[in-house]
Design a protein around this motif. Sequence first.
Motif, PDB file in Angstrom:
ATOM      1  N   LEU A  42       0.837  -1.217   0.000  1.00 19.85           N
ATOM      2  CA  LEU A  42       0.000   0.000   0.000  1.00 19.85           C
ATOM      3  C   LEU A  42       0.863   1.254   0.000  1.00 19.85           C
ATOM      4  N   LYS A  43       1.928   1.214   0.790  1.00 19.63           N
ATOM      5  CA  LYS A  43       2.826   2.373   0.867  1.00 19.63           C
ATOM      6  C   LYS A  43       3.374   2.726  -0.521  1.00 19.63           C
ATOM      7  N   TYR A  44       3.647   1.691  -1.331  1.00 18.15           N
ATOM      8  CA  TYR A  44       4.219   1.925  -2.670  1.00 18.15           C
ATOM      9  C   TYR A  44       3.142   2.051  -3.757  1.00 18.15           C
ATOM     10  N   GLY A  45       1.880   2.069  -3.336  1.00 17.34           N
ATOM     11  CA  GLY A  45       0.784   2.302  -4.287  1.00 17.34           C
ATOM     12  C   GLY A  45       0.256   1.073  -4.992  1.00 17.34           C
ATOM     13  N   TYR A  46       0.596  -0.127  -4.511  1.00 16.67           N
ATOM     14  CA  TYR A  46       0.107  -1.348  -5.155  1.00 16.67           C
ATOM     15  C   TYR A  46      -1.152  -1.853  -4.442  1.00 16.67           C
ATOM     16  N   SER A  47      -2.225  -1.085  -4.577  1.00 17.88           N
ATOM     17  CA  SER A  47      -3.430  -1.421  -3.800  1.00 17.88           C
ATOM     18  C   SER A  47      -4.103  -2.694  -4.305  1.00 17.88           C
ATOM     19  N   LYS A  48      -4.031  -2.955  -5.602  1.00 15.71           N
ATOM     20  CA  LYS A  48      -4.651  -4.188  -6.144  1.00 15.71           C
ATOM     21  C   LYS A  48      -3.965  -5.419  -5.546  1.00 15.71           C
ATOM     22  N   GLN A  49      -2.627  -5.407  -5.583  1.00 16.86           N
ATOM     23  CA  GLN A  49      -1.882  -6.554  -5.043  1.00 16.86           C
ATOM     24  C   GLN A  49      -2.142  -6.727  -3.540  1.00 16.86           C
ATOM     25  N   ALA A  50      -2.360  -5.588  -2.851  1.00 17.99           N
ATOM     26  CA  ALA A  50      -2.574  -5.660  -1.396  1.00 17.99           C
ATOM     27  C   ALA A  50      -3.899  -6.338  -1.050  1.00 17.99           C
ATOM     28  N   GLU A  51      -4.793  -6.441  -2.046  1.00 14.42           N
ATOM     29  CA  GLU A  51      -6.097  -7.087  -1.788  1.00 14.42           C
ATOM     30  C   GLU A  51      -6.063  -8.603  -2.000  1.00 14.42           C
ATOM     31  N   ILE A  52      -4.961  -9.081  -2.578  1.00  7.79           N
ATOM     32  CA  ILE A  52      -4.895 -10.503  -2.940  1.00  7.79           C
ATOM     33  C   ILE A  52      -5.026 -11.395  -1.700  1.00  7.79           C
ATOM     34  N   MET A  53      -5.860 -12.439  -1.830  1.00  8.45           N
ATOM     35  CA  MET A  53      -5.975 -13.464  -0.772  1.00  8.45           C
ATOM     36  C   MET A  53      -5.444 -14.755  -1.379  1.00  8.45           C
ATOM     37  N   LEU A  54      -4.228 -15.105  -1.058  1.00  4.60           N
ATOM     38  CA  LEU A  54      -3.636 -16.284  -1.693  1.00  4.60           C
ATOM     39  C   LEU A  54      -4.053 -17.584  -1.025  1.00  4.60           C
ATOM     40  N   TRP A  55      -4.333 -17.492   0.271  1.00  2.00           N
ATOM     41  CA  TRP A  55      -4.525 -18.725   1.044  1.00  2.00           C
ATOM     42  C   TRP A  55      -5.775 -18.635   1.905  1.00  2.00           C
ATOM     43  N   ARG A  56      -6.262 -19.804   2.289  1.00  6.61           N
ATOM     44  CA  ARG A  56      -7.325 -19.834   3.299  1.00  6.61           C
ATOM     45  C   ARG A  56      -6.777 -20.519   4.557  1.00  6.61           C
ATOM     46  N   PHE A  57      -6.846 -19.809   5.680  1.00  7.38           N
ATOM     47  CA  PHE A  57      -6.394 -20.363   6.959  1.00  7.38           C
ATOM     48  C   PHE A  57      -7.595 -20.406   7.910  1.00  7.38           C
ATOM     49  N   PRO A  58      -8.322 -21.504   7.915  1.00  8.97           N
ATOM     50  CA  PRO A  58      -9.569 -21.547   8.695  1.00  8.97           C
ATOM     51  C   PRO A  58      -9.339 -21.800  10.181  1.00  8.97           C
ATOM     52  N   GLY A  59     -10.320 -21.418  10.977  1.00 11.34           N
ATOM     53  CA  GLY A  59     -10.315 -21.741  12.404  1.00 11.34           C
ATOM     54  C   GLY A  59     -10.766 -23.183  12.593  1.00 11.34           C
ATOM     55  N   LEU A  60     -10.494 -23.698  13.787  1.00  9.53           N
ATOM     56  CA  LEU A  60     -10.805 -25.102  14.077  1.00  9.53           C
ATOM     57  C   LEU A  60     -12.315 -25.372  14.005  1.00  9.53           C
ATOM     58  N   GLY A  61     -13.106 -24.457  14.622  1.00 10.03           N
ATOM     59  CA  GLY A  61     -14.558 -24.664  14.666  1.00 10.03           C
ATOM     60  C   GLY A  61     -15.170 -24.677  13.278  1.00 10.03           C
TER      61      GLY A  61
END
Length: 252
Positions: free
Chosen positions: A145-164
């Motif tokens: 974000l600091k360098y202006g890459y707002s699109k890349q900052a939105e990327i969700m590469l992984w899913r890390f779910p909770g136990l429940g």
Amino acid sequence: MKWNAELYDQKHAFVYQYGESVLELLDAQPGERILDLGCGTGYLTQQINDLGADVVGIDYSPEMIQKAKETYPEVSFSVANASKFSFTEPFDAVFSNAALHWVQDHDSMMRCVYNNLKPGGRFVAEMGGKGNVQQLIAATKQVLLKYGYSKQAEIMLWRFPGLGEYTSELESHGFRVTFALHFDRPTALQDGDEGVAKWIAMFGEQYFEGVPSEQKQLMLKEITELLRPTYYKDGIWYSDYKRLRFIAFKEL
Ligand code: BEZ
């Protein structure tokens, strides 16, 4: 995403070294038919093979499967999608280490695992759990974000779910969850002050798509410095890994 299988084996051996304790959870027996889902370069698949099981390793990455086949020619490997695979002969167990967080469609994946297990068969896995590499992701997004890459900052590469949430999903797919654990496992990175950058180069390259190489180097240094207060202890860099493990049975 294209994987660098050489780099994975040389610098990220911790992935499968830790995986050996997940193998204990699998408790593979001689003669059992076992699927290693997201087998990477095949190190744990080979270990399962050595235990006398009849094992098949699958991975979405052709580069990983090619390396696995070259390294362990006696083991069976193939390229397959974790959410779309199908075998004619069902398995006694499906095993997975450090792969499920890459899966996009967990619903289809759980359905596939269920359909490819024998009645009473087990699904034994470890993946990143809720909060996994949270600090690393936050630092990366802050710098993007600091360098202006707002699109890349939105990327969700992984899913890390909770136990429940994850055990509920398994149950709603017909599994009976007999064991589940969500725990912190700070994981030492190789290559000293370069460790954070190397980890991101291996696993989080997509965050830097379209970023010129010189700027990327600068940004990786900034990310590293943001993480220093929490990641660096007594001369070693540790990533904030949090693991989710489970054993789930296909109801008879
Ligand atoms: C993990 O094993 O937790 C992991 C590996 C690569 C990318 C993200 C998470």
